[in-house]
Design a protein around this motif. Sequence first.
Motif, PDB file in Angstrom:
ATOM      1  N   GLU A 177       0.829  -1.207   0.000  1.00 39.54           N
ATOM      2  CA  GLU A 177       0.000   0.000   0.000  1.00 39.54           C
ATOM      3  C   GLU A 177       0.864   1.258   0.000  1.00 39.54           C
ATOM      4  O   GLU A 177       0.510   2.271  -0.604  1.00 39.54           O
ATOM      5  CB  GLU A 177      -0.951  -0.016   1.197  1.00 39.54           C
ATOM      6  N   THR A 178       2.009   1.197   0.675  1.00 33.55           N
ATOM      7  CA  THR A 178       2.945   2.312   0.656  1.00 33.55           C
ATOM      8  C   THR A 178       3.652   2.397  -0.690  1.00 33.55           C
ATOM      9  O   THR A 178       3.815   3.492  -1.258  1.00 33.55           O
ATOM     10  CB  THR A 178       3.986   2.154   1.783  1.00 33.55           C
ATOM     11  N   GLU A 179       4.050   1.248  -1.220  1.00 39.81           N
ATOM     12  CA  GLU A 179       4.788   1.258  -2.481  1.00 39.81           C
ATOM     13  C   GLU A 179       3.921   1.780  -3.629  1.00 39.81           C
ATOM     14  O   GLU A 179       4.433   2.390  -4.574  1.00 39.81           O
ATOM     15  CB  GLU A 179       5.348  -0.122  -2.807  1.00 39.81           C
ATOM     16  N   MET A 180       2.614   1.563  -3.566  1.00 37.33           N
ATOM     17  CA  MET A 180       1.718   2.134  -4.573  1.00 37.33           C
ATOM     18  C   MET A 180       1.929   3.637  -4.699  1.00 37.33           C
ATOM     19  O   MET A 180       2.012   4.183  -5.808  1.00 37.33           O
ATOM     20  CB  MET A 180       0.250   1.928  -4.160  1.00 37.33           C
ATOM     21  N   LEU A 181       1.993   4.316  -3.570  1.00 36.79           N
ATOM     22  CA  LEU A 181       2.148   5.770  -3.557  1.00 36.79           C
ATOM     23  C   LEU A 181       3.487   6.188  -4.145  1.00 36.79           C
ATOM     24  O   LEU A 181       3.575   7.166  -4.898  1.00 36.79           O
ATOM     25  CB  LEU A 181       2.016   6.285  -2.125  1.00 36.79           C
ATOM     26  N   LEU A 182       4.525   5.446  -3.797  1.00 35.99           N
ATOM     27  CA  LEU A 182       5.864   5.760  -4.292  1.00 35.99           C
ATOM     28  C   LEU A 182       5.952   5.573  -5.801  1.00 35.99           C
ATOM     29  O   LEU A 182       6.525   6.409  -6.511  1.00 35.99           O
ATOM     30  CB  LEU A 182       6.889   4.883  -3.577  1.00 35.99           C
ATOM     31  N   ILE A 183       5.387   4.482  -6.294  1.00 33.55           N
ATOM     32  CA  ILE A 183       5.420   4.223  -7.732  1.00 33.55           C
ATOM     33  C   ILE A 183       4.601   5.261  -8.489  1.00 33.55           C
ATOM     34  O   ILE A 183       5.052   5.817  -9.506  1.00 33.55           O
ATOM     35  CB  ILE A 183       4.910   2.803  -8.042  1.00 33.55           C
ATOM     36  N   ALA A 184       3.395   5.536  -8.000  1.00 32.91           N
ATOM     37  CA  ALA A 184       2.532   6.507  -8.673  1.00 32.91           C
ATOM     38  C   ALA A 184       3.214   7.870  -8.770  1.00 32.91           C
ATOM     39  O   ALA A 184       3.179   8.528  -9.817  1.00 32.91           O
ATOM     40  CB  ALA A 184       1.200   6.627  -7.942  1.00 32.91           C
ATOM     41  N   SER A 185       3.858   8.281  -7.678  1.00 33.94           N
ATOM     42  CA  SER A 185       4.543   9.573  -7.674  1.00 33.94           C
ATOM     43  C   SER A 185       5.732   9.561  -8.621  1.00 33.94           C
ATOM     44  O   SER A 185       5.966  10.529  -9.367  1.00 33.94           O
ATOM     45  CB  SER A 185       4.996   9.917  -6.248  1.00 33.94           C
ATOM     46  N   ARG A 186       6.484   8.467  -8.606  1.00 37.75           N
ATOM     47  CA  ARG A 186       7.643   8.337  -9.492  1.00 37.75           C
ATOM     48  C   ARG A 186       7.231   8.434 -10.965  1.00 37.75           C
ATOM     49  O   ARG A 186       7.960   8.972 -11.801  1.00 37.75           O
ATOM     50  CB  ARG A 186       8.343   7.005  -9.229  1.00 37.75           C
ATOM     51  N   GLU A 187       6.040   7.923 -11.262  1.00 32.74           N
ATOM     52  CA  GLU A 187       5.552   7.939 -12.649  1.00 32.74           C
ATOM     53  C   GLU A 187       4.868   9.256 -13.016  1.00 32.74           C
ATOM     54  O   GLU A 187       4.355   9.404 -14.125  1.00 32.74           O
ATOM     55  CB  GLU A 187       4.583   6.770 -12.870  1.00 32.74           C
ATOM     56  N   GLY A 188       4.849  10.197 -12.071  1.00 32.84           N
ATOM     57  CA  GLY A 188       4.335  11.530 -12.373  1.00 32.84           C
ATOM     58  C   GLY A 188       2.860  11.745 -12.111  1.00 32.84           C
ATOM     59  O   GLY A 188       2.303  12.772 -12.524  1.00 32.84           O
TER      60      GLY A 188
END
Length: 228
Positions: A177-188
């Motif tokens: 659930e945390t990694e979702m946020l990190l990936i989404a942000s990384r992808e812009g």
Amino acid sequence: MTRADRTNVAGLIPAYFEEEHVQEVARRALAQLDHVLVLDDGSTDRTSEEARKAGAEVLRHAKNQGKGAAIKTGFKELTGRGFEYVLILDGDGQHLPEEIPGFIEEANRSGAAFVVGNRMADTRKMPIVRRMTNRFMSAQISGLCGQPVPDSQCGFRMIHRDVIAHLYCESNNYEYETEMLLIASREGFRVAAVPVSTVYGEEKSKIHPVRDTVRFFQLIARYKKKRG
């Protein structure tokens, strides 16, 4: 981005030993959305049967794989059918289905492809240790995301299919659930927040305080290294 409504937003309830609450949660979710999928992550109680009684669709893992794995199975199933958004809520009653319209309204208002619940606006019902932990973890995650995420630990969230396409990573447990946020942000992608209620009843948390905390910090270290 397609405007969200109850027909193109599918509810996803990852559930593990939730026979006591899942029927009511699914029934109330179906009052807000046309389609709700319960992903039974290998429960051996009556979780699947109770969810079906509410009118929800049920898919089941043969054995327990972790909350992250259950969410990813649900993502694949629902986006494969053409749903624009997937709204995730827990099966234990801590997320109020009646607050689902707030996610839809925020997505349509802001255009954000990722909307996460925010319990931190009113923490009076939140145990102090959890309140302090959430604030600390959310500050760490916000820094790595490069955008404010006031309640990174809230599992009540709605995600557009464009984001979901990037979310098939290796994490299979609560840290997903945390990694979702990190990936989404990384992808812009922009992450928006919508106020939700803090609800604690008699349900027992399935988070292992030591193991899952270690996984969280390992995840943080990995993403800090990537940034470096």
